[in-house]
Design a protein around this motif. Structure first.
Motif, mmCIF file in Angstrom:
data_model
loop_
_atom_site.group_PDB
_atom_site.id
_atom_site.type_symbol
_atom_site.label_atom_id
_atom_site.label_comp_id
_atom_site.label_asym_id
_atom_site.label_seq_id
_atom_site.Cartn_x
_atom_site.Cartn_y
_atom_site.Cartn_z
ATOM 1 N N ALA A 326 0.506 -1.319 0.218
ATOM 2 C CA ALA A 326 -0.002 0.305 -0.192
ATOM 3 C C ALA A 326 0.836 1.086 -0.075
ATOM 4 C CB ALA A 326 -0.663 -0.316 1.630
ATOM 5 N N TRP A 327 1.839 1.219 0.363
ATOM 6 C CA TRP A 327 3.194 2.115 0.448
ATOM 7 C C TRP A 327 3.231 2.664 -0.532
ATOM 8 C CZ3 TRP A 327 2.763 5.647 4.762
ATOM 9 C CH2 TRP A 327 3.827 6.445 4.746
ATOM 10 N N ALA A 328 3.724 1.778 -1.476
ATOM 11 C CA ALA A 328 4.177 1.763 -2.835
ATOM 12 C C ALA A 328 3.165 2.370 -3.470
ATOM 13 C CB ALA A 328 4.697 0.236 -2.745
ATOM 14 N N LEU A 329 2.210 1.879 -3.389
ATOM 15 C CA LEU A 329 0.609 2.267 -4.264
ATOM 16 C C LEU A 329 0.642 4.119 -3.600
ATOM 17 C CD1 LEU A 329 -1.817 -0.349 -3.938
ATOM 18 C CD2 LEU A 329 -0.278 0.334 -6.156
ATOM 19 N N LEU A 330 0.579 4.655 -2.438
ATOM 20 C CA LEU A 330 0.907 6.037 -2.293
ATOM 21 C C LEU A 330 2.310 6.858 -2.964
ATOM 22 C CD1 LEU A 330 0.129 7.927 -0.547
ATOM 23 C CD2 LEU A 330 1.238 7.095 1.225
ATOM 24 N N GLU A 331 3.196 5.893 -2.230
ATOM 25 C CA GLU A 331 4.917 6.997 -2.775
ATOM 26 C C GLU A 331 4.363 6.806 -4.527
ATOM 27 O OE1 GLU A 331 7.557 6.713 0.462
ATOM 28 O OE2 GLU A 331 7.840 4.551 -0.917
ATOM 29 N N SER A 332 3.900 5.932 -4.959
ATOM 30 C CA SER A 332 3.765 5.892 -6.716
ATOM 31 C C SER A 332 3.876 7.225 -6.880
ATOM 32 C CB SER A 332 3.428 4.955 -7.023
ATOM 33 O OG SER A 332 1.594 5.199 -6.651
#
Length: 338
Positions: A326-332
Protein backbone atom coordinates in the motif's frame (compact mmCIF):
# COMPACT_ATOMS: atom_id res chain seq x y z
CA UNK A 1 -35.63 44.03 -5.67
CA UNK A 2 -33.40 41.05 -4.81
CA UNK A 3 -30.28 41.70 -2.74
CA UNK A 4 -27.38 39.30 -3.33
CA UNK A 5 -24.91 38.99 -0.48
CA UNK A 6 -21.39 37.59 -0.73
CA UNK A 7 -22.49 34.13 0.35
CA UNK A 8 -25.09 34.04 -2.43
CA UNK A 9 -22.49 35.10 -4.98
CA UNK A 10 -20.09 32.39 -3.86
CA UNK A 11 -22.78 29.75 -4.06
CA UNK A 12 -23.76 30.95 -7.53
CA UNK A 13 -20.20 30.88 -8.74
CA UNK A 14 -20.02 27.11 -8.40
CA UNK A 15 -23.49 26.50 -9.80
CA UNK A 16 -25.00 25.14 -6.59
CA UNK A 17 -28.55 25.28 -7.74
CA UNK A 18 -29.83 22.05 -6.22
CA UNK A 19 -32.06 22.21 -3.17
CA UNK A 20 -32.16 19.71 -0.34
CA UNK A 21 -35.45 17.89 -0.44
CA UNK A 22 -36.81 14.43 -0.95
CA UNK A 23 -36.02 13.59 -4.59
CA UNK A 24 -38.81 14.31 -7.06
CA UNK A 25 -40.81 11.32 -8.22
CA UNK A 26 -41.53 11.80 -11.88
CA UNK A 27 -43.77 8.87 -12.80
CA UNK A 28 -44.30 6.25 -10.12
CA UNK A 29 -46.82 7.18 -7.44
CA UNK A 30 -44.38 5.98 -4.77
CA UNK A 31 -40.81 4.72 -4.99
CA UNK A 32 -40.18 1.00 -5.18
CA UNK A 33 -36.77 1.43 -3.54
CA UNK A 34 -36.15 4.10 -0.89
CA UNK A 35 -32.59 4.76 0.25
CA UNK A 36 -31.22 7.01 2.97
CA UNK A 37 -27.96 8.88 2.38
CA UNK A 38 -26.30 10.62 5.35
CA UNK A 39 -23.21 12.65 6.19
CA UNK A 40 -21.89 15.20 8.70
CA UNK A 41 -21.49 18.17 6.35
CA UNK A 42 -23.71 21.30 6.46
CA UNK A 43 -26.83 21.39 4.31
CA UNK A 44 -25.37 23.80 1.75
CA UNK A 45 -21.97 22.13 1.38
CA UNK A 46 -21.26 20.97 -2.20
CA UNK A 47 -21.38 17.37 -1.00
CA UNK A 48 -25.07 17.73 -0.19
CA UNK A 49 -26.14 20.01 -3.02
CA UNK A 50 -24.58 17.74 -5.64
CA UNK A 51 -25.81 14.52 -4.03
CA UNK A 52 -29.33 15.94 -3.97
CA UNK A 53 -28.94 16.83 -7.63
CA UNK A 54 -27.82 13.26 -8.31
CA UNK A 55 -30.78 11.83 -6.38
CA UNK A 56 -33.20 13.86 -8.49
CA UNK A 57 -31.60 12.62 -11.71
CA UNK A 58 -31.74 9.05 -10.43
CA UNK A 59 -35.44 9.44 -9.68
CA UNK A 60 -36.06 10.79 -13.17
CA UNK A 61 -34.05 8.12 -14.96
CA UNK A 62 -35.66 5.27 -13.01
CA UNK A 63 -39.20 6.62 -13.54
CA UNK A 64 -39.47 7.25 -9.82
CA UNK A 65 -38.63 3.69 -8.82
CA UNK A 66 -35.56 4.76 -6.80
CA UNK A 67 -35.63 7.48 -4.16
CA UNK A 68 -32.54 8.68 -2.29
CA UNK A 69 -33.25 11.02 0.60
CA UNK A 70 -30.38 13.19 1.82
CA UNK A 71 -29.75 13.62 5.57
CA UNK A 72 -26.99 16.24 6.07
CA UNK A 73 -25.44 17.90 9.12
CA UNK A 74 -25.20 14.80 11.37
CA UNK A 75 -29.00 14.45 11.42
CA UNK A 76 -28.62 10.69 11.81
CA UNK A 77 -25.76 10.80 14.33
CA UNK A 78 -22.01 11.13 14.57
CA UNK A 79 -19.56 9.58 12.13
CA UNK A 80 -19.27 6.51 14.34
CA UNK A 81 -23.06 6.24 14.74
CA UNK A 82 -23.68 6.40 10.99
CA UNK A 83 -20.91 3.94 10.13
CA UNK A 84 -22.49 1.49 12.55
CA UNK A 85 -25.93 2.08 11.00
CA UNK A 86 -24.48 1.51 7.54
CA UNK A 87 -22.99 -1.83 8.54
CA UNK A 88 -26.23 -2.99 10.14
CA UNK A 89 -28.31 -1.94 7.14
CA UNK A 90 -30.22 0.77 9.00
CA UNK A 91 -28.56 3.28 6.67
CA UNK A 92 -28.13 2.64 2.96
CA UNK A 93 -25.55 5.20 1.83
CA UNK A 94 -22.95 7.21 3.72
CA UNK A 95 -20.33 9.80 2.77
CA UNK A 96 -17.34 9.05 4.95
CA UNK A 97 -13.73 10.20 4.89
CA UNK A 98 -11.14 7.49 4.59
CA UNK A 99 -9.59 8.48 7.90
CA UNK A 100 -12.82 7.88 9.82
CA UNK A 101 -13.73 4.77 7.83
CA UNK A 102 -10.30 3.43 8.78
CA UNK A 103 -11.69 2.45 12.19
CA UNK A 104 -13.37 -0.33 10.18
CA UNK A 105 -11.14 -0.55 7.09
CA UNK A 106 -7.59 0.50 8.11
CA UNK A 107 -6.20 0.89 4.55
CA UNK A 108 -8.72 3.67 3.87
CA UNK A 109 -6.68 6.12 5.97
CA UNK A 110 -3.67 6.08 3.67
CA UNK A 111 -4.94 8.95 1.48
CA UNK A 112 -4.71 11.20 4.54
CA UNK A 113 -1.01 10.73 5.25
CA UNK A 114 0.42 14.12 6.18
CA UNK A 115 1.92 16.20 3.33
CA UNK A 116 1.60 13.29 0.88
CA UNK A 117 -0.11 15.26 -1.89
CA UNK A 118 1.08 18.71 -2.98
CA UNK A 119 -1.78 19.33 -5.42
CA UNK A 120 -5.05 18.01 -6.84
CA UNK A 121 -3.41 16.45 -9.90
CA UNK A 122 -1.61 13.96 -7.68
CA UNK A 123 -4.67 13.42 -5.47
CA UNK A 124 -6.92 12.33 -8.33
CA UNK A 125 -4.19 10.29 -10.00
CA UNK A 126 -3.83 8.40 -6.75
CA UNK A 127 -7.43 7.84 -5.65
CA UNK A 128 -8.71 7.22 -9.19
CA UNK A 129 -5.83 4.82 -9.81
CA UNK A 130 -4.32 1.72 -8.27
CA UNK A 131 -4.35 3.00 -4.69
CA UNK A 132 -8.07 3.78 -4.91
CA UNK A 133 -8.81 0.34 -6.35
CA UNK A 134 -6.89 -1.27 -3.51
CA UNK A 135 -8.92 0.65 -0.92
CA UNK A 136 -12.24 -0.22 -2.57
CA UNK A 137 -11.30 -3.89 -2.44
CA UNK A 138 -10.68 -3.54 1.30
CA UNK A 139 -14.21 -2.13 1.77
CA UNK A 140 -15.67 -5.16 -0.01
CA UNK A 141 -14.21 -7.40 2.69
CA UNK A 142 -16.53 -5.83 5.29
CA UNK A 143 -19.62 -6.05 3.07
CA UNK A 144 -19.53 -2.41 1.96
CA UNK A 145 -19.40 -1.01 -1.56
CA UNK A 146 -17.22 2.04 -2.17
CA UNK A 147 -18.20 3.96 -5.28
CA UNK A 148 -15.41 4.45 -7.80
CA UNK A 149 -15.08 8.24 -7.60
CA UNK A 150 -14.20 9.91 -4.31
CA UNK A 151 -15.81 13.27 -3.49
CA UNK A 152 -13.65 16.18 -2.43
CA UNK A 153 -13.39 17.78 0.98
CA UNK A 154 -10.25 19.76 0.19
CA UNK A 155 -6.77 20.39 1.52
CA UNK A 156 -6.85 21.03 5.24
CA UNK A 157 -5.64 24.19 6.98
CA UNK A 158 -4.98 25.07 10.63
CA UNK A 159 -6.95 27.69 12.59
CA UNK A 160 -6.37 29.18 16.02
CA UNK A 161 -7.85 31.74 18.41
CA UNK A 162 -5.14 32.87 20.83
CA UNK A 163 -2.05 33.03 18.64
CA UNK A 164 -1.24 32.51 14.96
CA UNK A 165 0.42 29.24 13.96
CA UNK A 166 3.45 30.32 11.92
CA UNK A 167 5.89 27.45 12.50
CA UNK A 168 5.96 23.95 14.02
CA UNK A 169 7.18 25.52 17.28
CA UNK A 170 3.82 27.30 17.61
CA UNK A 171 2.08 23.92 17.72
CA UNK A 172 3.87 22.74 20.86
CA UNK A 173 1.18 21.98 23.45
CA UNK A 174 -1.48 23.55 21.21
CA UNK A 175 -4.93 22.06 21.90
CA UNK A 176 -6.22 21.29 18.42
CA UNK A 177 -9.50 19.61 17.59
CA UNK A 178 -9.10 16.61 15.31
CA UNK A 179 -11.67 14.06 14.13
CA UNK A 180 -11.79 10.77 16.06
CA UNK A 181 -9.22 8.95 13.89
CA UNK A 182 -5.74 7.66 14.81
CA UNK A 183 -3.93 9.15 11.80
CA UNK A 184 -4.99 12.70 12.69
CA UNK A 185 -3.97 12.24 16.31
CA UNK A 186 -0.64 10.75 15.29
CA UNK A 187 0.07 13.54 12.79
CA UNK A 188 -0.41 16.38 15.25
CA UNK A 189 1.33 14.63 18.12
CA UNK A 190 4.31 14.20 15.81
CA UNK A 191 4.17 17.94 15.11
CA UNK A 192 4.22 18.64 18.86
CA UNK A 193 0.56 19.58 19.33
CA UNK A 194 -1.96 18.27 21.86
CA UNK A 195 -4.74 16.87 19.65
CA UNK A 196 -8.17 16.17 21.09
CA UNK A 197 -10.75 14.08 19.23
CA UNK A 198 -14.14 15.80 19.03
CA UNK A 199 -17.08 14.89 16.72
CA UNK A 200 -17.71 17.54 14.08
CA UNK A 201 -21.16 18.40 15.42
CA UNK A 202 -19.62 19.34 18.78
CA UNK A 203 -16.63 21.27 17.42
CA UNK A 204 -18.13 24.77 17.34
CA UNK A 205 -19.10 24.66 21.02
CA UNK A 206 -15.74 23.09 21.94
CA UNK A 207 -13.93 26.03 20.36
CA UNK A 208 -16.36 28.49 21.90
CA UNK A 209 -15.68 27.13 25.38
CA UNK A 210 -11.92 26.60 24.76
CA UNK A 211 -12.05 22.85 25.17
CA UNK A 212 -9.88 23.20 22.09
CA UNK A 213 -8.02 26.32 20.93
CA UNK A 214 -7.97 25.51 17.23
CA UNK A 215 -8.95 23.07 14.55
CA UNK A 216 -7.81 21.86 11.16
CA UNK A 217 -10.24 21.70 8.25
CA UNK A 218 -10.64 22.66 4.60
CA UNK A 219 -11.79 26.21 3.86
CA UNK A 220 -15.24 25.06 2.78
CA UNK A 221 -15.82 23.24 6.07
CA UNK A 222 -14.68 26.27 8.06
CA UNK A 223 -16.94 28.54 6.04
CA UNK A 224 -20.15 26.51 5.95
CA UNK A 225 -19.91 25.56 9.64
CA UNK A 226 -19.16 29.22 10.55
CA UNK A 227 -16.01 28.33 12.45
CA UNK A 228 -14.72 31.83 11.67
CA UNK A 229 -17.02 33.01 14.48
CA UNK A 230 -14.88 31.23 17.07
CA UNK A 231 -11.43 31.44 15.43
CA UNK A 232 -9.15 34.35 14.58
CA UNK A 233 -6.25 33.03 12.48
CA UNK A 234 -5.96 30.60 9.58
CA UNK A 235 -2.56 29.20 8.66
CA UNK A 236 -2.19 27.69 5.19
CA UNK A 237 -0.54 24.46 6.26
CA UNK A 238 -2.07 22.23 3.54
CA UNK A 239 -1.05 19.39 5.83
CA UNK A 240 -3.48 16.83 4.51
CA UNK A 241 -5.93 16.19 1.69
CA UNK A 242 -9.30 14.83 2.72
CA UNK A 243 -12.07 13.31 0.64
CA UNK A 244 -15.29 11.32 0.99
CA UNK A 245 -15.93 7.76 -0.05
CA UNK A 246 -19.57 7.17 -0.93
CA UNK A 247 -20.25 3.88 0.80
CA UNK A 248 -23.23 1.57 0.36
CA UNK A 249 -24.47 -1.33 2.46
CA UNK A 250 -23.90 -4.20 0.03
CA UNK A 251 -27.00 -6.21 0.97
CA UNK A 252 -29.30 -3.20 0.66
CA UNK A 253 -27.73 -1.94 -2.54
CA UNK A 254 -27.81 -5.29 -4.28
CA UNK A 255 -31.57 -5.47 -3.73
CA UNK A 256 -31.74 -3.09 -6.67
CA UNK A 257 -32.07 -4.74 -10.09
CA UNK A 258 -28.83 -4.45 -12.06
CA UNK A 259 -30.16 -1.85 -14.49
CA UNK A 260 -31.21 0.43 -11.61
CA UNK A 261 -27.88 -0.09 -9.83
CA UNK A 262 -26.08 0.99 -12.98
CA UNK A 263 -28.06 4.24 -13.06
CA UNK A 264 -27.34 4.98 -9.39
CA UNK A 265 -23.62 4.27 -9.77
CA UNK A 266 -23.32 6.29 -12.97
CA UNK A 267 -25.08 9.37 -11.61
CA UNK A 268 -23.29 9.39 -8.25
CA UNK A 269 -19.88 9.00 -9.90
CA UNK A 270 -20.75 11.70 -12.44
CA UNK A 271 -21.81 14.08 -9.66
CA UNK A 272 -18.54 13.36 -7.84
CA UNK A 273 -16.60 14.91 -10.71
CA UNK A 274 -18.82 18.02 -10.68
CA UNK A 275 -18.51 18.29 -6.90
CA UNK A 276 -14.72 18.07 -7.14
CA UNK A 277 -14.70 21.09 -9.42
CA UNK A 278 -17.13 22.88 -7.08
CA UNK A 279 -14.92 22.43 -4.03
CA UNK A 280 -11.67 23.30 -5.79
CA UNK A 281 -13.17 26.51 -7.15
CA UNK A 282 -14.94 27.32 -3.90
CA UNK A 283 -11.79 26.92 -1.83
CA UNK A 284 -9.93 29.20 -4.23
CA UNK A 285 -12.59 31.90 -3.76
CA UNK A 286 -13.26 31.66 -0.05
CA UNK A 287 -10.30 33.62 1.29
CA UNK A 288 -11.93 36.99 0.61
CA UNK A 289 -15.19 35.86 2.17
CA UNK A 290 -13.54 34.45 5.29
CA UNK A 291 -11.30 37.50 5.60
CA UNK A 292 -14.39 39.70 5.53
CA UNK A 293 -15.66 37.65 8.49
CA UNK A 294 -12.54 38.59 10.45
CA UNK A 295 -10.33 35.56 9.83
CA UNK A 296 -6.67 36.53 9.34
CA UNK A 297 -4.78 34.41 6.78
CA UNK A 298 -1.15 33.46 7.39
CA UNK A 299 1.22 31.98 4.82
CA UNK A 300 3.66 29.49 6.33
CA UNK A 301 6.71 27.60 5.13
CA UNK A 302 5.16 24.18 4.67
CA UNK A 303 8.58 22.57 4.23
CA UNK A 304 9.35 23.24 7.91
CA UNK A 305 6.24 21.36 9.02
CA UNK A 306 7.04 18.47 6.71
CA UNK A 307 10.66 18.39 7.93
CA UNK A 308 9.43 18.19 11.53
CA UNK A 309 7.24 15.26 10.56
CA UNK A 310 10.09 13.53 8.72
CA UNK A 311 12.33 13.96 11.77
CA UNK A 312 9.79 12.02 13.82
CA UNK A 313 8.82 8.38 13.40
CA UNK A 314 5.48 9.33 11.79
CA UNK A 315 6.15 8.08 8.25
CA UNK A 316 8.00 4.91 9.25
CA UNK A 317 5.31 4.05 11.81
CA UNK A 318 2.50 4.40 9.30
CA UNK A 319 4.39 2.59 6.56
CA UNK A 320 4.61 -0.31 8.98
CA UNK A 321 0.86 -0.15 9.64
CA UNK A 322 -0.21 0.11 6.01
CA UNK A 323 2.32 -2.35 4.68
CA UNK A 324 4.92 -2.22 1.91
CA UNK A 325 2.45 -2.76 -0.96
CA UNK A 326 0.00 0.00 0.00
CA UNK A 327 2.85 2.40 0.84
CA UNK A 328 4.42 1.78 -2.57
CA UNK A 329 1.10 2.62 -4.25
CA UNK A 330 0.93 5.86 -2.27
CA UNK A 331 4.50 6.86 -3.09
CA UNK A 332 3.98 6.06 -6.77
CA UNK A 333 2.08 9.37 -6.98
CA UNK A 334 3.18 11.27 -3.85
CA UNK A 335 6.90 10.67 -4.29
CA UNK A 336 9.16 9.37 -1.54
CA UNK A 337 7.99 10.36 1.95
CA UNK A 338 10.70 8.70 4.04
Amino acid sequence: MITMNRRTLIMSSVAMTATLATPRIMHASSPEFSFKFANIMPVDHPLNTRMTEASNKISEQTDGRVSIQVFPASQLGTDADMLSQLRSGGLDLLAQTGLIAATLVPPAAITGVGFAYPDYAQVWKSVDGELGRSIRTAFEKVNLIAFEKMWDNGFRQTTSIGKPIKSPEDLKGFKIRVPPAPLWTSLFKSLGAAPTSIPWGETYSALQTHVADGLENPLAGIYFAKMYEVQKYLSRTNHMWDGFWILANRDNFEMLPEDLRDIVVTEINRSALVQRADVEKLNSELQAELASKGLEFIDVDVSKFRATLQASSFYSDWKGRFGEEAWALLESTSGKLI
